[in-house]
Design an enzyme around this catalytic site. Sequence first.
Site, PDB file in Angstrom:
ATOM      1  N   TYR A  66      43.027  45.403  45.971  1.00  0.00           N
ATOM      2  CA  TYR A  66      43.490  46.753  46.285  1.00  0.00           C
ATOM      3  C   TYR A  66      44.578  47.155  45.301  1.00  0.00           C
ATOM      4  O   TYR A  66      45.531  46.400  45.077  1.00  0.00           O
ATOM      5  CB  TYR A  66      44.036  46.798  47.711  1.00  0.00           C
ATOM      6  CG  TYR A  66      44.523  48.161  48.138  1.00  0.00           C
ATOM      7  CD1 TYR A  66      43.630  49.220  48.295  1.00  0.00           C
ATOM      8  CD2 TYR A  66      45.871  48.399  48.399  1.00  0.00           C
ATOM      9  CE1 TYR A  66      44.076  50.478  48.701  1.00  0.00           C
ATOM     10  CE2 TYR A  66      46.321  49.648  48.812  1.00  0.00           C
ATOM     11  CZ  TYR A  66      45.413  50.681  48.958  1.00  0.00           C
ATOM     12  OH  TYR A  66      45.858  51.914  49.366  1.00  0.00           O
TER      13      TYR A  66
ATOM     14  N   ASP B  82      48.724  43.410  38.887  1.00  0.00           N
ATOM     15  CA  ASP B  82      49.247  44.264  39.947  1.00  0.00           C
ATOM     16  C   ASP B  82      50.068  43.371  40.877  1.00  0.00           C
ATOM     17  O   ASP B  82      49.519  42.662  41.721  1.00  0.00           O
ATOM     18  CB  ASP B  82      48.096  44.950  40.685  1.00  0.00           C
ATOM     19  CG  ASP B  82      48.607  45.863  41.794  1.00  0.00           C
ATOM     20  OD1 ASP B  82      49.836  45.898  42.022  1.00  0.00           O
ATOM     21  OD2 ASP B  82      47.767  46.543  42.422  1.00  0.00           O
TER      22      ASP B  82
ATOM     23  N   LYS C  30      56.647  47.996  46.731  1.00  0.00           N
ATOM     24  CA  LYS C  30      57.091  47.282  47.932  1.00  0.00           C
ATOM     25  C   LYS C  30      58.536  46.753  47.810  1.00  0.00           C
ATOM     26  O   LYS C  30      59.453  47.534  47.964  1.00  0.00           O
ATOM     27  CB  LYS C  30      56.072  46.218  48.310  1.00  0.00           C
ATOM     28  CG  LYS C  30      54.713  46.913  48.576  1.00  0.00           C
ATOM     29  CD  LYS C  30      53.637  46.127  49.269  1.00  0.00           C
ATOM     30  CE  LYS C  30      52.534  47.075  49.731  1.00  0.00           C
ATOM     31  NZ  LYS C  30      51.219  46.864  49.131  1.00  0.00           N
TER      32      LYS C  30
HETATM   33  C1  LIG Z   1      50.354  48.057  48.551  1.00  0.00           C
HETATM   34  C2  LIG Z   1      49.675  47.844  47.278  1.00  0.00           C
HETATM   35  C3  LIG Z   1      49.428  48.893  46.381  1.00  0.00           C
HETATM   36  C4  LIG Z   1      49.701  50.327  46.733  1.00  0.00           C
HETATM   37  O1  LIG Z   1      51.047  50.594  46.901  1.00  0.00           O
HETATM   38  P1  LIG Z   1      51.466  51.891  47.757  1.00  0.00           P
HETATM   39  O2  LIG Z   1      52.949  51.914  47.642  1.00  0.00           O
HETATM   40  O3  LIG Z   1      50.953  51.664  49.141  1.00  0.00           O
HETATM   41  O4  LIG Z   1      50.827  53.066  47.109  1.00  0.00           O
HETATM   42  C5  LIG Z   1      48.900  48.596  45.140  1.00  0.00           C
HETATM   43  N1  LIG Z   1      48.608  47.332  44.808  1.00  0.00           N
HETATM   44  C6  LIG Z   1      48.814  46.305  45.642  1.00  0.00           C
HETATM   45  C7  LIG Z   1      48.495  44.917  45.188  1.00  0.00           C
HETATM   46  C8  LIG Z   1      49.336  46.525  46.908  1.00  0.00           C
HETATM   47  O5  LIG Z   1      49.504  45.500  47.737  1.00  0.00           O
END
Ligand SMILES: *Cc1c(COP(=O)(O)O)cnc(C)c1O
Length: 429
Positions: free
Chosen positions: A144, A239, A267
């Site tokens: 994701y 990511d 985060k």
């Molecule tokens: C949570 C998450 C996102 C998206 O971040 P948001 O602040 O919710 O837009 C992207 N990549 C990873 C790996 C995530 O866990």
Amino acid sequence: MQITNSKNLFEKAQRFIPGGVNSPVRAFRAVGGDPIFIQKAEGAHIFDEDGNAYIELINSWGPMILGHNHPMIREAVIKAMENGTSFGAPTAKEVEIAELITSMVPSVEKVRMVNSGTEATMSAIRVARGFTGRDKFIKMEGHYHGHGDSFLISAGSGAITMGNPDSPGVTKGTAKDTLLAPYNDLNAIEALLAANPGEIAAIILEPVPGNMGLVTPKEGYLEGLRKICDREGIILIFDEVMTGFRLAKGGAQELFGVTPDMTTLGKIIGGGLPVGAYGGKKEIMDFVSPAGPVYQAGTLSGNPIAMAAGLTMLNYLNEHPEVYEALNSIGSQIVTGIKNSLIKLGLNYTLNHLGSMYSLFFTDKEVFDFASAKHSNTALFGKYFQAMLQKGIYLAPSQFESLFLSTSLSHDLIDQILQANESALKEIH
Ligand SMILES: *Cc1c(COP(=O)(O)O)cnc(C)c1O
């Protein structure tokens, strides 16, 4: 357990908010029952609108690594607010946090702040395409990267849970430039490269994926990706929105000693406020406007309140390496306890774990990619989730999520979690 106020709120919420929530997984659809509305949080606990307390293992999906409502962060936010909430002009704190991030995260020489992880990944891909002059990129099945159009293709957690991996509204034109590979499989990458010679701008992945439940990289996998990208002039993007500042102060790239070309963050970086960032090698980041031709902007990017929270969080983590020892110890105590209960009950489920992240998969098969994660018995997970909730333990409401531990979990709380876990497992079998 009374949840009357939550039920009433959810009923009303559904009249005014799609599905009653502002992010799909919160609606509990994957586990059944009504979502709990939260009034406040403190340390390891959250409190709902009916006055119930829960020990919480999500921590706002990662950011609250020191526990909820940490006085240090709260005070930094209050102090920043006394000077005004937004200027739309540069501030000293942005310089300070940028310098700090580059000192903590190995791959990051320059960094741009944004407002969410989604923005970070969308922007990183645009920069990688602009820099290489290529259109396609490879993402891993079940990973994701936020809700940007080009990532909503086999997109993990929320999307799997909703049984809706390819969202309507994403055009075929966009989808065709996103190539999919299974995680932990270098041969699949080589096959995609052979079929699309000279066309791949980037490979983006969660180095340690948490959005199909927690899965760890096989020995040599991340190194292998690094080699392939060097050979082909492809931008390797980690990511680390979840893993950054969590698996180590420099994230998974520090832990595994593999340095990507670009990194996306989110985060923890905002200390609980809406912040994301993307960064990487100087020559790549200097492609970003106004230094370079790739456009990316944000009215509230680098917001002074958010920067105050993030800076306070990152400074603390940077100066307290013992946080990571504590998190690792809490993680292994919980995982060891769960393993012992599984053995005692004669259950053979897969428990994936790294540092302060773990997932209990309701399958007896090894989970190393998206296909193997999907062997899990999600109905049984739903029962487990509800049994834990009844015992005052709030888990992520989907089989395909990692749990995130915080330093606020004392020995007593860990014991409570483990006891609840054992009786929940007993009850559902
Ligand atoms: C949570 C998450 C996102 C998206 O971040 P948001 O602040 O919710 O837009 C992207 N990549 C990873 C790996 C995530 O866990």
